[in-house]
Scaffold this motif. Structure first.
Motif, PDB file in Angstrom:
ATOM      1  N   GLU A   1      52.651  30.106  53.858  1.00 32.23           N
ATOM      2  CA  GLU A   1      51.477  29.342  54.314  1.00 32.23           C
ATOM      3  C   GLU A   1      50.359  30.290  54.745  1.00 32.23           C
ATOM      4  O   GLU A   1      49.194  30.097  54.382  1.00 32.23           O
ATOM      5  CB  GLU A   1      51.873  28.412  55.468  1.00 32.23           C
ATOM      6  CG  GLU A   1      50.676  27.595  55.927  1.00 32.23           C
ATOM      7  CD  GLU A   1      51.036  26.439  56.844  1.00 32.23           C
ATOM      8  OE1 GLU A   1      52.234  26.174  57.062  1.00 32.23           O
ATOM      9  OE2 GLU A   1      50.092  25.803  57.330  1.00 32.23           O
ATOM     10  N   GLU A   2      50.747  31.316  55.465  1.00 32.09           N
ATOM     11  CA  GLU A   2      49.753  32.286  55.942  1.00 32.09           C
ATOM     12  C   GLU A   2      49.082  32.962  54.740  1.00 32.09           C
ATOM     13  O   GLU A   2      47.859  33.088  54.675  1.00 32.09           O
ATOM     14  CB  GLU A   2      50.476  33.294  56.851  1.00 32.09           C
ATOM     15  CG  GLU A   2      49.578  34.239  57.613  1.00 32.09           C
ATOM     16  CD  GLU A   2      49.308  35.518  56.841  1.00 32.09           C
ATOM     17  OE1 GLU A   2      48.185  36.023  56.947  1.00 32.09           O
ATOM     18  OE2 GLU A   2      50.227  35.990  56.116  1.00 32.09           O
ATOM     19  N   LEU A   3      49.888  33.351  53.755  1.00 26.40           N
ATOM     20  CA  LEU A   3      49.353  34.034  52.566  1.00 26.40           C
ATOM     21  C   LEU A   3      48.440  33.092  51.764  1.00 26.40           C
ATOM     22  O   LEU A   3      47.331  33.467  51.368  1.00 26.40           O
ATOM     23  CB  LEU A   3      50.505  34.518  51.680  1.00 26.40           C
ATOM     24  CG  LEU A   3      50.078  35.169  50.366  1.00 26.40           C
ATOM     25  CD1 LEU A   3      49.504  36.552  50.617  1.00 26.40           C
ATOM     26  CD2 LEU A   3      51.251  35.272  49.402  1.00 26.40           C
ATOM     27  N   LEU A   4      48.929  31.865  51.538  1.00 23.83           N
ATOM     28  CA  LEU A   4      48.140  30.949  50.714  1.00 23.83           C
ATOM     29  C   LEU A   4      46.828  30.561  51.391  1.00 23.83           C
ATOM     30  O   LEU A   4      45.829  30.279  50.720  1.00 23.83           O
ATOM     31  CB  LEU A   4      48.964  29.698  50.366  1.00 23.83           C
ATOM     32  CG  LEU A   4      49.617  29.757  48.991  1.00 23.83           C
ATOM     33  CD1 LEU A   4      50.409  31.010  48.756  1.00 23.83           C
ATOM     34  CD2 LEU A   4      50.460  28.532  48.726  1.00 23.83           C
ATOM     35  N   GLY A   5      46.823  30.587  52.721  1.00 23.00           N
ATOM     36  CA  GLY A   5      45.570  30.348  53.446  1.00 23.00           C
ATOM     37  C   GLY A   5      44.500  31.340  53.005  1.00 23.00           C
ATOM     38  O   GLY A   5      43.309  31.032  52.990  1.00 23.00           O
ATOM     39  N   ARG A   6      44.919  32.542  52.635  1.00 16.72           N
ATOM     40  CA  ARG A   6      43.965  33.565  52.180  1.00 16.72           C
ATOM     41  C   ARG A   6      43.726  33.499  50.680  1.00 16.72           C
ATOM     42  O   ARG A   6      42.612  33.723  50.201  1.00 16.72           O
ATOM     43  CB  ARG A   6      44.475  34.972  52.538  1.00 16.72           C
ATOM     44  CG  ARG A   6      44.277  35.306  54.007  1.00 16.72           C
ATOM     45  CD  ARG A   6      44.708  36.719  54.324  1.00 16.72           C
ATOM     46  NE  ARG A   6      46.156  36.842  54.403  1.00 16.72           N
ATOM     47  CZ  ARG A   6      46.904  37.517  53.555  1.00 16.72           C
ATOM     48  NH1 ARG A   6      46.342  38.167  52.559  1.00 16.72           N
ATOM     49  NH2 ARG A   6      48.205  37.587  53.720  1.00 16.72           N
ATOM     50  N   VAL A   7      44.795  33.192  49.928  1.00 16.58           N
ATOM     51  CA  VAL A   7      44.714  33.264  48.462  1.00 16.58           C
ATOM     52  C   VAL A   7      43.973  32.059  47.870  1.00 16.58           C
ATOM     53  O   VAL A   7      43.270  32.186  46.869  1.00 16.58           O
ATOM     54  CB  VAL A   7      46.148  33.377  47.873  1.00 16.58           C
ATOM     55  CG1 VAL A   7      46.148  33.131  46.383  1.00 16.58           C
ATOM     56  CG2 VAL A   7      46.721  34.751  48.180  1.00 16.58           C
ATOM     57  N   VAL A   8      44.138  30.898  48.506  1.00 15.62           N
ATOM     58  CA  VAL A   8      43.470  29.700  47.984  1.00 15.62           C
ATOM     59  C   VAL A   8      42.050  29.664  48.564  1.00 15.62           C
ATOM     60  O   VAL A   8      41.797  29.119  49.629  1.00 15.62           O
ATOM     61  CB  VAL A   8      44.258  28.421  48.341  1.00 15.62           C
ATOM     62  CG1 VAL A   8      43.529  27.180  47.834  1.00 15.62           C
ATOM     63  CG2 VAL A   8      45.652  28.499  47.753  1.00 15.62           C
ATOM     64  N   VAL A   9      41.152  30.281  47.830  1.00 21.80           N
ATOM     65  CA  VAL A   9      39.765  30.382  48.297  1.00 21.80           C
ATOM     66  C   VAL A   9      38.991  29.125  47.904  1.00 21.80           C
ATOM     67  O   VAL A   9      38.171  28.625  48.662  1.00 21.80           O
ATOM     68  CB  VAL A   9      39.100  31.655  47.703  1.00 21.80           C
ATOM     69  CG1 VAL A   9      37.646  31.738  48.098  1.00 21.80           C
ATOM     70  CG2 VAL A   9      39.861  32.888  48.164  1.00 21.80           C
TER      71      VAL A   9
END
Ligand code: UDP
Length: 489
Positions: A124-132
């Motif tokens: 979740e933390e990673l996708l918060g950054r990756v899904v721009v």
């Protein structure tokens, strides 16, 4: 590791944020070999169709794959070759919550517990950054994950659930409530009669269910994962399945009544050859010179996949049967196949007794081995990738399923498609039966019939994957739908 992750973060952000008119697929890979293989190739297929793809994998898988290649994990960029070939694909790493050196095979429950409890927060933390740009993004995640529908809703992106096993098994888990209601699962003394109420499945025997659906104690960590995963699967916008419409028509029709369900298999490495993107978690031994020296169709290939363990006793019975059959063989003895603390489980004297006609390796490039003309049979645990690969290579199977989907996969191989035979069940396998089966498949009339049957199923797979075939059309429809939905051109 840190340096690479930063570089990848920059690249990933640029990838997802800086592109216009290109749909962005974030593909989250389940950190086990049998999932890594098809998910990597699905990611490449999406990239080949114009998606910008971010592959999310665990640090542990990245580390082990790099070490298997003999390269420094810190400098390893798995998709560099794919990018050089013009694909817009890159990788992001996430922690599975356990230290890199942790023995995940020896500590199965801790590993799965961590996938259930620790991994979701990191993703979740990673996708918060990756899904721009949510409007241009879709989340493609393995069905076995316990969080994708919830996370996709939070992020405002569609959830594409990727199922790496046959549609039949998706169908069984999807309808686990029916199995429970009818007393075939979830009670102390499950019914033993034929199951006839699963939509699209006219009949299946209780002993053909996946191992988890046969267990009376349904409180294990894997059960919890499965139950959560299939709650999430109900919330999937689309399901992609690594199967072929013609092989499971009634099951797929039943699932299509529930969800947009796309049969897009077989998903195999391009050209059915060593992949440009390395996926093996163990170093591959080169078996080609040894195989080149063997007569056509004479070699029995033996492998039990990447995950399941066999007991010492089972291994010994099989080894005695192989020796007694006189067949040539190539045996993948994965490190830890019995247990990480039992490094040499073959019977004493096995190497000497089989000298000249057998080769034992820790790991190989399986698709290369199966495509070699010397290979005439595959003694397999019936992992779904192995089944598809064996059929694609036209090699009949001797089945020894160990757990999970492998039991149900054997039903498809032996009972429905008749491209393999069983060598016995767990705990009951005996050397005499193994010997007899090997002899019949490698040189008897039964072998000829199986080879004919496997040729026919192979033709079905090839036709499905060819231009205008069912899997190709299904994939086209899926790509069109996603491209439309994710705002691409
Ligand atoms: N595999 C391989 N080399 C080996 C053994 C297996 O490359 O020595 C690959 C095999 O080609 C397949 C995957 O590992 O793609 C195993 O997946 P499968 O579904 O057959 O079994 P699992 O490992 O999930 O039990």
């Amino acid at each position: 590791m840190q340096k690479l992750t930063m570089a990848q973060k920059d690249a990933g952000a640029a990838a997802s944020g800086g592109r216009t008119g290109k749909p962005h697929a974030v593909v989250v890979v389940y950190p086990m070999q049998g999932h890594i293989v098809p998910e990597t190739h699905l990611a490449l297929r999406l990239a080949a169709r114009g998606f910008a793809v971010t592959v999310v994998t665990t640090e542990a898988v990245h580390d082990q794959t790099a070490r298997a290649l003999g390269v420094d994990p810190a400098g390893h960029d798995a998709f560099a070759g794919a990018r050089a070939a013009g694909m817009d694909v890159r990788c992001e790493l996430v922690s599975d919550g356990l230290p890199l050196g942790f023995d995940r095979s020896l500590h199965h429950d801790e590993f799965h517990g961590s996938l259930l409890h620790a991994l979701p927060g990191h993703v979740e933390e990673l996708l918060g950054r990756v899904v721009v740009d949510p409007a241009a993004t879709c989340l493609v995640a393995d069905t076995f994950f316990s969080w994708p529908a919830t996370l996709a809703r939070k992020l405002g992106v569609p959830y594409v659930s990727f199922w790496t096993e046959p549609a039949l098994i998706f169908n069984l888990y999807y309808h686990v409530h029916l199995l429970t209601e009818h007393g075939h699962f979830g009670c102390n003394e499950p019914r033993k009669d034929t199951i006839t109420y699963i939509p699209g499945v006219p009949a299946i025997e209780p002993h053909e269910l996946t191992s988890y659906l046969q267990e009376t104690n349904a409180t294990s960590v894997v059960h919890r994962i499965i139950f959560k995963a299939f709650e999430q699967a109900r919330g999937a916008d689309y399901v992609l399945c690594n199967t072929v419409e013609e092989l499971e028509p009634s099951t797929i029709a039943a699932l299509r009544a529930e969800k947009p369900f796309y049969a897009v298999g077989p998903i195999l490495p391009a050209g059915f050859a060593r992949s440009a993107v390395a996926t093996s978690m163990w170093a591959e031994s080169d078996c080609s010179r040894w195989l080149d020296a063997q007569p056509a169709g004479s070699v029995l290939y033996i492998s039990f996949g990447s995950y399941a363990h066999v007991t010492r006793q089972e291994l010994r019975e099989i080894a005695r049967g192989v020796l007694a059959s006189g067949a040539r063989f190539l045996w993948v003895m994965r490190p830890g196949i019995v247990s990480s603390d039992d490094p040499d489980p073959l019977p004493e004297g096995f190497a000497a007794a089989s000298a000249g006609r057998g080769l034992v390796v820790p790991w190989c490039c399986q698709v290369e081995v199966l495509s070699h003309a010397a290979v005439g049979g595959f003694l397999t645990h019936c992992g779904w990738n192995s089944v598809l690969e064996s059929v694609w290579a036209g090699v009949p199977m001797l089945c020894f399923p160990l757990l999970t989907d492998q039991i149900t996969n054997r039903r498809l191989v032996v009972r429905e498609w008749r491209v393999g035979v069983t060598i016995g069940d767990r705990g009951a396998v005996c050397a005499d039966e193994v010997k007899a089966r090997i002899e019949r498949v490698m040189s008897g009339k039964e072998g000829e019939e199986l080879r004919e049957a496997v040729k026919n199923v192979r033709t079905t797979l090839e036709a499905a994957a060819a231009h205008g075939g069912s899997s190709q059309r299904s994939f086209d429809e899926f790509v069109d739908e996603l491209t439309r939905r994710c705002g691409g051109c």
